[in-house]
Design a protein around this motif. Structure first.
Motif, PDB file in Angstrom:
ATOM      1  N   ILE A 182      11.144  -1.311   2.572  1.00 27.34           N
ATOM      2  CA  ILE A 182       9.978  -1.786   1.826  1.00 27.34           C
ATOM      3  C   ILE A 182      10.410  -2.624   0.629  1.00 27.34           C
ATOM      4  CG2 ILE A 182       8.055  -1.038   0.359  1.00 27.34           C
ATOM      5  CD1 ILE A 182       7.694   1.309   2.348  1.00 27.34           C
ATOM      6  N   LEU A 183      11.426  -2.153  -0.092  1.00 24.04           N
ATOM      7  CA  LEU A 183      11.879  -2.890  -1.271  1.00 24.04           C
ATOM      8  C   LEU A 183      12.974  -3.907  -0.947  1.00 24.04           C
ATOM      9  CD1 LEU A 183      11.871  -0.213  -4.089  1.00 24.04           C
ATOM     10  CD2 LEU A 183      10.194  -1.968  -3.602  1.00 24.04           C
ATOM     11  N   LYS A 241       3.910  -7.066  -8.566  1.00 21.91           N
ATOM     12  CA  LYS A 241       3.110  -8.173  -9.087  1.00 21.91           C
ATOM     13  C   LYS A 241       2.494  -9.002  -7.962  1.00 21.91           C
ATOM     14  CE  LYS A 241       5.633  -8.624 -13.411  1.00 21.91           C
ATOM     15  NZ  LYS A 241       6.625  -9.387 -14.162  1.00 21.91           N
ATOM     16  N   VAL A 242       3.250  -9.234  -6.918  1.00 26.10           N
ATOM     17  CA  VAL A 242       2.762 -10.035  -5.794  1.00 26.10           C
ATOM     18  C   VAL A 242       1.572  -9.363  -5.117  1.00 26.10           C
ATOM     19  CG1 VAL A 242       3.384 -10.826  -3.471  1.00 26.10           C
ATOM     20  CG2 VAL A 242       4.932 -11.216  -5.363  1.00 26.10           C
ATOM     21  N   ASN A 243       1.559  -8.038  -5.097  1.00 32.27           N
ATOM     22  CA  ASN A 243       0.508  -7.309  -4.389  1.00 32.27           C
ATOM     23  C   ASN A 243      -0.604  -6.801  -5.294  1.00 32.27           C
ATOM     24  OD1 ASN A 243       1.352  -7.260  -1.536  1.00 32.27           O
ATOM     25  ND2 ASN A 243       3.193  -6.349  -2.407  1.00 32.27           N
ATOM     26  N   TYR A 267      -3.021  -1.211  -0.798  1.00 33.60           N
ATOM     27  CA  TYR A 267      -2.235  -0.374   0.105  1.00 33.60           C
ATOM     28  C   TYR A 267      -0.755  -0.730   0.005  1.00 33.60           C
ATOM     29  CZ  TYR A 267      -0.245   1.472   4.407  1.00 33.60           C
ATOM     30  OH  TYR A 267       0.559   2.116   5.308  1.00 33.60           O
ATOM     31  N   LEU A 268      -0.438  -2.013   0.083  1.00 32.45           N
ATOM     32  CA  LEU A 268       0.960  -2.436  -0.008  1.00 32.45           C
ATOM     33  C   LEU A 268       1.535  -2.111  -1.383  1.00 32.45           C
ATOM     34  CD1 LEU A 268       0.911  -5.834   1.891  1.00 32.45           C
ATOM     35  CD2 LEU A 268       1.761  -3.621   2.683  1.00 32.45           C
ATOM     36  N   GLN A 269       0.721  -2.279  -2.397  1.00 23.92           N
ATOM     37  CA  GLN A 269       1.175  -1.976  -3.749  1.00 23.92           C
ATOM     38  C   GLN A 269       1.510  -0.478  -3.866  1.00 23.92           C
ATOM     39  OE1 GLN A 269      -1.627  -2.570  -6.999  1.00 23.92           O
ATOM     40  NE2 GLN A 269      -0.075  -3.770  -8.086  1.00 23.92           N
ATOM     41  N   VAL A 326       5.157   1.397  -4.746  1.00 19.91           N
ATOM     42  CA  VAL A 326       5.323   2.440  -5.762  1.00 19.91           C
ATOM     43  C   VAL A 326       5.988   3.666  -5.149  1.00 19.91           C
ATOM     44  CG1 VAL A 326       4.085   4.046  -7.273  1.00 19.91           C
ATOM     45  CG2 VAL A 326       3.422   1.651  -7.199  1.00 19.91           C
ATOM     46  N   ARG A 327       5.522   4.090  -3.974  1.00 20.21           N
ATOM     47  CA  ARG A 327       6.103   5.267  -3.319  1.00 20.21           C
ATOM     48  C   ARG A 327       7.559   5.014  -2.926  1.00 20.21           C
ATOM     49  NH1 ARG A 327       2.983   7.128  -5.859  1.00 20.21           N
ATOM     50  NH2 ARG A 327       0.849   7.584  -5.324  1.00 20.21           N
TER      51      ARG A 327
END
Length: 126
Positions: free
Chosen positions: A62-63, A82-84, A93-95, A99-100
């Motif tokens: 993801i990252l 920032k992009v999401n 959801y993507l943001q 975070v997770r």
């Protein structure tokens, strides 16, 4: 004739059964050896994966990371967060996935640091 055919079938089933049992024993022994090799760190990492609901590999994907360095994690996290953002048309959801993923990677870094501290305490340099 039927007697011989039955004997052949029985012998074939016995051979296949023994081979299957032997394969199961080998697989069990291999899994036990892998579990011992992972040791305590593997257990902590597995616990962190079950708590966060995300595996280490998934968080790295993801990252977009190949190695765990705090600077790179933070840089990629900030960019993807920032992009999401919803205000710029991103996906909440993507943001939340970003975070997770950061939380999971931070937990993994904590586990690795704890392991290093334990090793340094067990092997003090003189």
């Amino acid at each position: 004739m039927a007697k011989y055919l039955a004997q052949i079938v029985v012998m074939g089933v016995q051979v296949v059964g023994r081979a299957f049992a032997r394969a199961l024993q080998q697989e069990y022994a291999a899994s036990q050896a892998a579990a011992r090799a992972r040791g305590r760190t593997g257990q902590q990492s597995a616990a962190a994966s079950s708590i966060s609901g995300m595996s280490l590999q998934e968080a790295q994907q993801i990252l977009n990371l190949s190695t765990l360095s705090p600077e790179e994690i933070q840089k990629n996290y900030e960019h993807l967060f920032k992009v999401n953002e919803k205000s710029v048309g991103g996906s909440f959801y993507l943001q939340s996935k970003v975070v997770r993923a950061k939380e999971r990677l931070d937990e993994e870094l904590n586990i690795q640091n704890q392991q290093k501290n334990q090793q340094s305490q067990q092997n003090p340099e003189t």
